[in-house]
Design a protein around this motif. Structure first.
Motif, mmCIF file in Angstrom:
data_model
loop_
_atom_site.group_PDB
_atom_site.id
_atom_site.type_symbol
_atom_site.label_atom_id
_atom_site.label_comp_id
_atom_site.label_asym_id
_atom_site.label_seq_id
_atom_site.Cartn_x
_atom_site.Cartn_y
_atom_site.Cartn_z
ATOM 1 N N VAL A 1 83.655 40.109 42.634
ATOM 2 C CA VAL A 1 83.297 39.883 44.417
ATOM 3 C C VAL A 1 82.848 38.982 45.294
ATOM 4 N N CYS A 2 83.812 38.051 46.116
ATOM 5 C CA CYS A 2 83.411 37.094 47.016
ATOM 6 C C CYS A 2 83.363 37.423 48.037
ATOM 7 N N ASP A 3 81.471 37.597 48.137
ATOM 8 C CA ASP A 3 81.317 37.697 50.236
ATOM 9 C C ASP A 3 81.475 36.843 50.571
ATOM 10 N N GLU A 4 82.203 36.360 51.344
ATOM 11 C CA GLU A 4 82.012 35.179 52.645
ATOM 12 C C GLU A 4 82.339 33.681 51.153
ATOM 13 N N PRO A 5 82.986 33.610 50.219
ATOM 14 C CA PRO A 5 82.639 32.649 49.748
ATOM 15 C C PRO A 5 82.735 31.130 50.939
ATOM 16 N N VAL A 6 83.675 31.193 51.565
ATOM 17 C CA VAL A 6 83.836 30.031 51.931
ATOM 18 C C VAL A 6 84.360 30.198 53.505
ATOM 19 N N MET B 1 79.204 38.340 41.238
ATOM 20 C CA MET B 1 79.951 38.618 42.622
ATOM 21 C C MET B 1 79.312 36.844 42.994
ATOM 22 N N VAL B 2 80.470 36.545 43.996
ATOM 23 C CA VAL B 2 80.010 35.002 44.562
ATOM 24 C C VAL B 2 79.351 35.195 45.920
ATOM 25 N N PHE B 3 78.399 34.572 46.377
ATOM 26 C CA PHE B 3 77.930 34.580 47.847
ATOM 27 C C PHE B 3 78.358 33.366 48.686
ATOM 28 N N GLN B 4 77.829 34.379 49.555
ATOM 29 C CA GLN B 4 78.273 33.597 50.733
ATOM 30 C C GLN B 4 77.850 32.328 50.957
ATOM 31 N N GLN C 1 80.211 21.459 46.460
ATOM 32 C CA GLN C 1 79.657 21.727 45.632
ATOM 33 C C GLN C 1 78.944 22.700 44.835
ATOM 34 N N ARG C 2 77.828 23.088 46.061
ATOM 35 C CA ARG C 2 76.829 24.363 45.891
ATOM 36 C C ARG C 2 77.704 25.347 45.588
ATOM 37 N N GLN C 3 79.143 25.420 45.685
ATOM 38 C CA GLN C 3 79.815 26.694 46.126
ATOM 39 C C GLN C 3 80.412 26.907 44.675
ATOM 40 N N ARG C 4 80.701 25.436 44.591
ATOM 41 C CA ARG C 4 80.940 25.909 42.680
ATOM 42 C C ARG C 4 80.488 26.264 42.032
ATOM 43 N N ILE C 5 79.077 25.642 42.137
ATOM 44 C CA ILE C 5 77.434 26.286 40.794
ATOM 45 C C ILE C 5 77.615 27.798 40.928
ATOM 46 N N GLY C 6 78.522 28.278 43.139
ATOM 47 C CA GLY C 6 77.923 29.649 42.340
ATOM 48 C C GLY C 6 78.871 30.254 41.762
ATOM 49 N N ILE C 7 79.755 29.602 42.254
ATOM 50 C CA ILE C 7 81.093 30.193 40.909
ATOM 51 C C ILE C 7 81.332 30.521 39.520
ATOM 52 N N ALA C 8 80.266 29.204 39.256
ATOM 53 C CA ALA C 8 80.301 28.644 37.655
ATOM 54 C C ALA C 8 79.817 30.108 37.277
ATOM 55 N N THR D 1 77.750 47.321 47.748
ATOM 56 C CA THR D 1 77.328 48.619 46.880
ATOM 57 C C THR D 1 78.610 49.337 45.896
ATOM 58 N N MET D 2 79.926 48.750 46.528
ATOM 59 C CA MET D 2 81.061 49.235 44.831
ATOM 60 C C MET D 2 80.507 48.322 43.905
ATOM 61 N N LEU D 3 79.267 47.029 43.502
ATOM 62 C CA LEU D 3 78.795 46.722 42.442
ATOM 63 C C LEU D 3 77.900 46.762 41.935
ATOM 64 N N GLN D 4 77.039 48.094 42.574
ATOM 65 C CA GLN D 4 76.085 48.434 42.473
ATOM 66 C C GLN D 4 74.740 47.984 42.754
ATOM 67 N N LEU D 5 74.911 46.755 42.965
ATOM 68 C CA LEU D 5 73.670 45.622 43.940
ATOM 69 C C LEU D 5 72.761 47.021 45.328
ATOM 70 N N LEU D 6 73.395 47.586 45.634
ATOM 71 C CA LEU D 6 72.936 48.434 47.230
ATOM 72 C C LEU D 6 73.112 50.227 46.426
ATOM 73 N N GLU D 7 72.466 50.585 46.027
ATOM 74 C CA GLU D 7 72.938 51.749 45.914
ATOM 75 C C GLU D 7 73.251 53.204 46.604
ATOM 76 N N PRO D 8 74.774 53.229 46.373
ATOM 77 C CA PRO D 8 75.883 53.946 47.427
ATOM 78 C C PRO D 8 74.849 55.542 47.404
ATOM 79 N N THR D 9 74.574 55.779 48.603
ATOM 80 C CA THR D 9 74.192 56.921 49.409
ATOM 81 C C THR D 9 75.191 58.426 49.228
ATOM 82 N N GLY D 10 76.503 57.811 49.040
ATOM 83 C CA GLY D 10 77.552 59.239 48.642
ATOM 84 C C GLY D 10 78.238 58.264 47.689
ATOM 85 N N GLY D 11 79.965 59.298 47.805
ATOM 86 C CA GLY D 11 80.902 58.973 46.889
ATOM 87 C C GLY D 11 80.913 58.295 45.607
ATOM 88 N N SER D 12 81.506 57.905 44.660
ATOM 89 C CA SER D 12 81.602 57.495 43.316
ATOM 90 C C SER D 12 82.775 56.220 43.479
#
Lengths: 350, 338, 345
Positions: C185-190, C104-107, C167-174, C68-79
């Protein structure tokens, strides 16, 4: 513990595995998933098998359960259980022992329980198959009792619910109830808490240890988490590429580890109980291929202490001397290994 | 669950009515004058106009549809002509609710036609269904359990052969060889249970049902095989094995329960689709069912019969869909409708 | 509302962020009913160049918060203010431009890479999408990125399945650092990686942070990894922050009973220490985020509530939502915050 296993033929352990090998034929070649394992386990004792994915730790447990029968896997060596070689038993003889004498707890209780049957149905089934004469109502009463023992509240009601109606922790408790319902002498727990949250993991590990004391079962706990074995295990076997690389008591493994891979594991893990290190020390490279493993010591391509010229790390296959009291599959001479551990690996708190 | 069914049935009814409208729109958009087909050789413009009016083809399609829909609920009369009813009441055909229209070509209410033909199509569909389910699922299980062996390949391969041939080819082949040339089975002809008893009814169904079943078997073998293989890889089967269960119990209680659930879904939909008539099989075996009637109606521009059969077929398909979804919740406790 | 200025050291300021997922009633006519409150009013700032660790158990809302803080999801409230600019509800072109600065780096290194695209295409995608041609051309830039994250640049034309998990996680990081973003935002990257590989990826993330002046929000459930990588740590439970503090302060002196229980539950790879430890066990399961408990959301499982409080004190926990209070350097949402009676680590 005197030596890793006693001299040939004298073992009186509950479980004595000798030179266990499991291979699978694949299109790319023969996968040597487990390559010559030897260990003993006594009643009431806990063995921790530690390793990363592909180290062969789960395949070992399945081989002990005989779950490779009827597949293309080839299992060699011997698995002595109370004096009988499980590998030589007829299918039917082994089937009767499964669940009764040796039971298993799996990693993910959601997929390990059948989604279409109630938890009670599945546990009653596990009990009835080995207690054919027991009436249905007596079996049910026993299962309710068992659910209560593993800490499931309101078992009279929960017994008729489906796995999806349980939380992750409750499901693993139900799985444990199912494994222990016949009072088995050996319980194999394959990553029993990996799918769980840490607060639930703490509950489950506590439960396993309590029940073990009560029933005097032996436990093999398979995990990648050194913290879990530190809490649970009496002895520890570290596996790498299908082979045991270090075996010993929990104290030996944590306070005087001698294999460079064990060192690597200890050092690469960030520690929750210590001030932050500047950098983690990862093990470079990737786990070995099980089809064409590296020549010599399988760990040598990733080993910081390899010495090809003087020790022949890339050519000579190191032995795992099971007559040693702390066997280590490494070509570095023992005094030097101890010195390295003391000067470079040991940390103030350990 | 009840609320769910109510919602689904309501949506299904709306869909059926919409389908009837679509059928009528297509029909009205056709350049051919349907009234022409009711007028015979000695047609005059006046007669044509009269027939068109009697059939209601002179109105816009929407009001034709409204009349039709009203007929379903309150019944209707044909032709709808108050003047004619007064002068010659014997020429008015009464069509009580639920009225699906009146066929000018056969001078009968559509509902009567459907009531007559439906048992033929339904018998055929159900008999074929039973055959392909037993053989398809059974062989699929065997193939999965013997995966990679000669048995597996033989089953899957021969199923594919039947799948590859068109229905009329299989039908005619069976007809010519089994019935005519070798005389192993009598020449098939539909006899209702009322007319000839269960024996004759089944005898008549044998070849056409077999034809239809052969077409479906291949799909079911492959589906069953795939689902059983998938189920065999499930963790819960390893658990069942680790409990010390016997292999028979593992197969029947644990493997098949999981594997056959999706098959039930597909089977329900296939059966629903067939109950509304099978065109080719009915044609080949000269079975006077809904499929053949639909073809006749379409080629003679008999709108009421066409719409009637479309509605019946659509009702079966939609009902099958609802039944299958509800069944799913019964089989799989994880599925909950709200 | 205070506004921060671009030159200040706050890169991200989140106020009272909420993300609710709608649910519907059963019945013949279905109305909207109580939503799942995945994130329910969290406020925090992220300072330029730091790593903020977001930790909690599954279902606590940490991943939703990250998205949500990256606007990948639209926040319901707040700023959400990025560099002093309100980006709440940004979309279209604005959002696309923001993506050059926030990544973002995904899990799941399997699920987050398109199996039908080559590594070259995957890492080059940010340039394509933004219409940017780096100096020296896309291919040269992608290959130097691959080299930077420890991949062989000659594997440019290979597909994801030909690489190991690490190696795939390295690709995601690149891919995430390709546009030289400011915030990742790194979401459970390891968490999907083996221990020995985990350390490699953690080190890589740290190196890149130093090299490119990155700011991280690091979402994870592993308290050891969080301790290693974070400068500050926020502990989440049922969509709310329980405690926020500097790393060593939080781990050596946790003040919220939930933080204490969480830390005490982690097994330490040291058998002698482990045998001596007294564990704070949480009873029961996580309550539903549709009907969270009244008052303090943690009171149903709180050991302090159960064992240490009087009835009048308990009443406060069950009725009054605890506000975030500052105690020393901690921000704690607990009426009875304080050190634990047993040593947690």
């Amino acid at each position: 513990m005197s030596t890793w296993v006693p001299t040939e033929g004298t073992s009186e352990a509950l479980l004595s595995v000798r030179d266990l090998k499991v291979t699978f034929p694949t299109e790319d070649g023969l996968v040597k998933a487990v390559d010559g394992l030897t260990f003993d386990l006594n009643a009431g004792e806990t063995l921790g098998i530690v390793g990363e994915s592909g180290s062969g730790k789960s395949v070992t447990s399945q081989a002990i359960m005989g779950l490779h029968r009827g597949t293309r896997a080839k299992v060699e060596g011997s698995i002595g259980f109370e004096g009988r070689d499980l590998l030589k038993l007829e299918d039917e003889e082994l089937r009767v022992m499964r669940g009764r004498d040796i039971a298993m707890i799996f990693q993910d209780p959601l997929s390990a329980l059948h989604p279409y049957y109630t938890v009670g149905n599945q546990i009653v089934e596990a009990y009835k198959i080995h207690h054919g004469k027991t009436s249905k109502s007596a079996a049910r009463a026993h299962v309710i009792d068992m659910l209560e023992r593993v800490g499931i509240p309101n078992p009279q009601k929960r017994i008729d619910q489906y796995p999806h109606e349980f939380s992750g922790g409750m499901r693993q408790r139900a799985m444990i109830a199912m494994a222990l319902v016949n009072n088995p002498r050996l319980v194999i727990a394959d990553e029993p808490t990996t799918a769980l949250d840490v607060t639930v993991q703490a509950q489950i590990l506590d439960l396993l240890m309590d029940l073990q004391k009560e029933m005097n079962s032996a436990i093999i706990i398979i995990t990648h988490d050194l913290g879990v074995v530190a809490e649970m295990a009496d002895k520890i076997m570290v596996m790498y590429g299908g082979k045991a690389v270090e075996g010993g008591t929990a104290d030996q493994t944590f306070y005087s580890a001698e294999h460079p891979y064990t060192w690597g594991l200890l050092q690469s893990m960030p520690r929750i109980d210590r001030e932050r290190l500047e950098r983690l020390q990862p093990i470079p490279g990737n786990p070995p291929s099980l089809i064409s493993p590296p020549s010599g010591c399988a760990f040598h391509p990733r080993c910081a202490y390899r010495d090809d010229e003087n020790l022949g790390c890339s050519t000579i296959v190191p032995e795992f001397d099971v007559q040693d009291w702390h066997p280590v599959r490494c070509l570095i001479p023992a005094p030097k290994r101890k010195a390295i551990f003391d000067t470079e690996i040991r940390t103030p708190s350990s | 669950m009840f609320a769910y069914i109510v919602r689904r049935v309501a949506a299904g009814m709306v869909m059926i009515l919409a389908m009837s409208l679509v059928t009528m729109v297509l029909f009205f958009a056709s350049p051919v004058d349907p009234a022409r087909y009711t007028c015979g050789k000695n047609c005059t413009p006046e007669l044509l106009e009269q027939n068109r009016k009697a059939l209601g083809y002179d109105q816009p399609v929407l009001s034709y549809w409204v009349d039709f829909t009203k007929g379903i609920f309150v019944g209707s009369e044909f032709p709808k002509d108050p003047a004619l009813k007064k002068s010659a009441p014997e020429t008015i055909a009464d069509c009580p609710a639920p009225c699906l229209g009146y066929s000018p070509q056969s001078s009968r209410p559509v509902r009567d036609i459907i009531v007559e033909k439906l048992p033929v199509s339904a018998s055929l569909a159900i008999a074929a269904f039973i055959m392909w389910m037993i053989a398809g699922v059974g062989l699929g299980i065997v193939a999965a359990l013997r995966k990679g062996t000669l048995v597996d390949r033989a089953i899957v391969g021969s199923a594919l052969v039947f799948y590859a041939f068109p229905t009329f080819f299989i039908g005619l082949g069976l007809y010519v060889f089994l019935a005519l040339k070798w005389g192993i089975v009598p020449v098939p002809a539909y006899t209702s249970i009322a007319d000839g008893g269960v024996g004759l009814w089944l005898q008549g169904l044998l070849l056409p049902a077999l034809t239809l079943a052969l077409v479906y078997i291949a799909g079911y073998i492959r589906l069953t095989r795939a689902f059983v293989l998938e189920a065999k890889g499930e963790d819960y089967l390893r658990t069942a094995q680790a409990k010390g269960l016997k292999s028979g119990r593992i197969l029947f209680k644990h493997t098949l329960r999981g594997a056959l659930t999706p098959i039930a879904t597909v089977a329900g939909l296939d059966l629903g689709g067939l109950l509304g008539g099978t065109i080719i099989t009915e044609q080949v075996f000269n079975y006077d069912g809904l499929g053949r009637t639909a073809v006749m109606a379409a080629t003679t521009y008999d709108l009421p019969v066409t719409v009637g059969i479309v509605l019946v077929a659509a009702t079966f398909v939609i009902t099958a869909n609802i039944v299958v979804d509800v069944l799913y919740a019964v089989i799989d406790p994880r599925v909950k409708y709200s | 509302m205070t506004t921060t200025h671009p030159e200040s050291d706050v890169i991200l300021e989140v106020k009272d962020l909420q993300k609710h997922f709608p649910t519907r009633t059963s019945g013949i006519i279905r109305r909207a009913s109580d939503p799942v409150k995945a994130v329910d009013g969290i406020s925090f700032t992220v300072r330029r160049g730091e790593t903020l660790g977001l930790v909690g158990e599954s279902g606590c809302g940490k991943s939703t918060a990250g998205r949500t803080m990256l606007q990948l999801l639209e926040p319901t409230g707040g700023s959400i203010h990025y560099n002093g600019r309100d980006i709440t509800g940004a979309h279209g072109n604005d959002l696309r431009k923001l993506r050059t600065e926030m990544q973002m780096v995904f899990q799941d290194p399997y699920g987050s890479l398109n199996p039908r695209q080559t590594i070259g295409t995957i890492v080059a995608a940010p340039f394509d999408i933004q219409g940017i041609t780096p100096k020296g051309g896309v291919k040269a830039e992608v290959q130097s990125l691959m080299e930077r994250v420890g991949l062989n640049p000659e594997h440019y034309n290979r597909y994801p399945h030909e690489f190991s998990g690490g190696q795939r996680q390295r690709i995601g990081i690149a891919r995430a650092v390709a546009l030289r973003p400011k915030l990742i935002v790194c979401d459970e990257p390891v968490s999907a990686l083996d221990v020995s590989i985990q350390a490699q990826v953690v080190n890589l993330l740290e190196d890149l942070q130093a090299e490119y002046d990155l700011t991280y929000v690091f979402v994870a459930h592993d308290l050891s990894v969080i301790r290693h990588i974070s400068d500050r740590v926020a502990v989440m439970y049922l969509g709310k922050f329980m405690e926020v503090a500097d790393r060593d302060e939080l781990y050596s002196n946790p003040l919220h009973p939930y933080t204490q229980a969480l830390l005490s539950a982690v097994p330490i790879p040291d058998p002698r220490k482990e045998n001596k430890r007294e564990r704070i066990l949480l009873k029961g399961d996580l309550p539903s985020p549709i009907n969270p408990p009244s008052g303090c959301v943690f009171h149903t499982r709180c050991p302090r509530f159960r064992e240490e409080l009087s009835d009048t004190e308990r009443k406060r926990c069950t009725t009054e939502i605890p506000l975030v209070q500052k105690i020393g350097d901690h921000e704690v949402a607990c009426h009875f915050a304080g050190p634990s009676k047993v040593e947690v680590l």
